[in-house]
Design a protein around this motif. Sequence first.
Motif, short mmCIF file in Angstrom:
data_model
loop_
_atom_site.label_atom_id
_atom_site.label_comp_id
_atom_site.label_asym_id
_atom_site.label_seq_id
_atom_site.Cartn_x
_atom_site.Cartn_y
_atom_site.Cartn_z
N THR A 129 29.37 -26.53 10.16
CA THR A 129 29.43 -27.27 8.90
C THR A 129 28.18 -28.12 8.70
OG1 THR A 129 31.84 -27.33 9.13
CG2 THR A 129 30.85 -28.84 7.54
N GLY A 188 36.33 -23.14 9.33
CA GLY A 188 36.93 -24.46 9.28
C GLY A 188 38.43 -24.41 9.00
N VAL A 200 31.69 -21.43 6.96
CA VAL A 200 32.43 -22.64 7.33
C VAL A 200 33.76 -22.74 6.59
CG1 VAL A 200 30.34 -23.91 7.95
CG2 VAL A 200 31.28 -24.16 5.65
N LYS A 201 33.84 -22.15 5.39
CA LYS A 201 35.13 -22.14 4.69
C LYS A 201 36.17 -21.39 5.51
CE LYS A 201 38.24 -22.18 1.32
NZ LYS A 201 39.30 -21.38 1.94
N ALA A 241 35.50 -28.73 4.48
CA ALA A 241 35.35 -28.44 5.91
C ALA A 241 35.21 -29.71 6.73
CB ALA A 241 34.15 -27.52 6.14
N TRP A 275 38.59 -31.30 6.94
CA TRP A 275 39.42 -30.57 7.88
C TRP A 275 39.09 -30.99 9.31
CZ3 TRP A 275 38.02 -25.30 5.26
CH2 TRP A 275 38.69 -25.21 4.03
N ARG A 311 33.11 -27.10 -0.85
CA ARG A 311 33.64 -26.40 0.33
C ARG A 311 33.15 -27.06 1.62
NH1 ARG A 311 32.61 -21.19 -3.10
NH2 ARG A 311 34.70 -20.84 -3.93
N ALA A 355 33.17 -25.68 14.81
CA ALA A 355 33.28 -25.81 13.36
C ALA A 355 32.40 -26.95 12.85
CB ALA A 355 34.74 -26.05 12.96
#
Length: 376
Positions: free
Chosen positions: A293, A317, A313-314, A241, A244, A237, A289
């Motif tokens: 992260t 993000g 953060v999941k 992030a 992303w 995950r 974000a």
Amino acid sequence: MNDLVAAVRAFVDDHVIPAEPALHRDLRAVLPDLRARAKAAGLWALGHPAELGGGGLPFADYVHVNEVQGRSEYGQLALGTHSLQDSLMLHRHGTPAVRDRYLAPLVAADIMPSFAMTEPGLSSSDPTQLRTTARLDGDEWVLSGRKWFVTGAREAAYTTVMCRTEPADTPAHGSFSIILVPAGTPGFRVVREIPVLGIDHGHYELAFDEVRVPADHLVGPRGGGFRVAQERLGPGRIFHAMRWLGQATRAYELMVARLLDRTAFGERLADKQLMQQHVFEAHAAITAARLLTLDAARVLDGGGAARVEIGVVKVVGARMLNDVVDRALQVFGAEGLSDDTPLGFMYRTARFARIYDGPDEVHIQSVAKALLKERS
């Protein structure tokens, strides 16, 4: 480290992104050349342990690499990091027979992996409901059930399957195991590819009809599937992030270039206040974000479980990516809706992010419960 990150970014921008239209059409025809270039440039599998043939980057360093390779949906595949979670899982939990057969070719990208957890017809965000079963019959596991949204299953050399192996009276989190099923095993069938928001994106529905595999294809301890899966999914995950962030930064850069280049009613779009707000909001969302992260990566790298940090953060993000790409698309107007820019594809794949690896609602609830428990 900065030089390595710059080299990865240059590779993605100069080689992977220009190849995206061809990759959309036929992934397998284009990837071998990109992978050969990455290996020749010394950029292959940077996050994999050195003893497995990878670059051996520490986790805290690899997350920065993961951000810039995330500028393209295909960065992981081109640079050999797509198999990191599966390679680590087999390295730590695979039997000698499984490791000897699969691990080296997996890191070299001579074979592809897939991981099957989600099932049709139930809320798979609660994996204690999973109905796929496996029973031990002599020296073989016999699997029965269905899985779907299994990424890469058609091309994969094997699929690792989360399934119930223990009696009904076993506590839920000790009832499941992970079993490796080689491609081509009788009874193992790809039912269909599942287009996602109109994209044939390599997600499949699978059927397991009395599939027999050797007992030594158990990955991790019997009944220990949840622990192995969590060990796999937690860092994953964070990797999501960071990628992303790479996608969002690319969308932000496209948006800014458009604002500086385009005029309307006698002045640049960049001089209009409502357009300036898009720049501010996107920059603030990306920066926030990224800091969240990196903090989650710091906690995990220090040996902490980081469950709260990863859950945050999941959600943050995924929301950030949706918001930034949406703003970029708005700035581009009608052109952004076409395939003349990458934004339409990015917009659809950004929407996936709020669902896969657990929908926002599940992470919000689990994080909130953990935070409230700290105070109670």
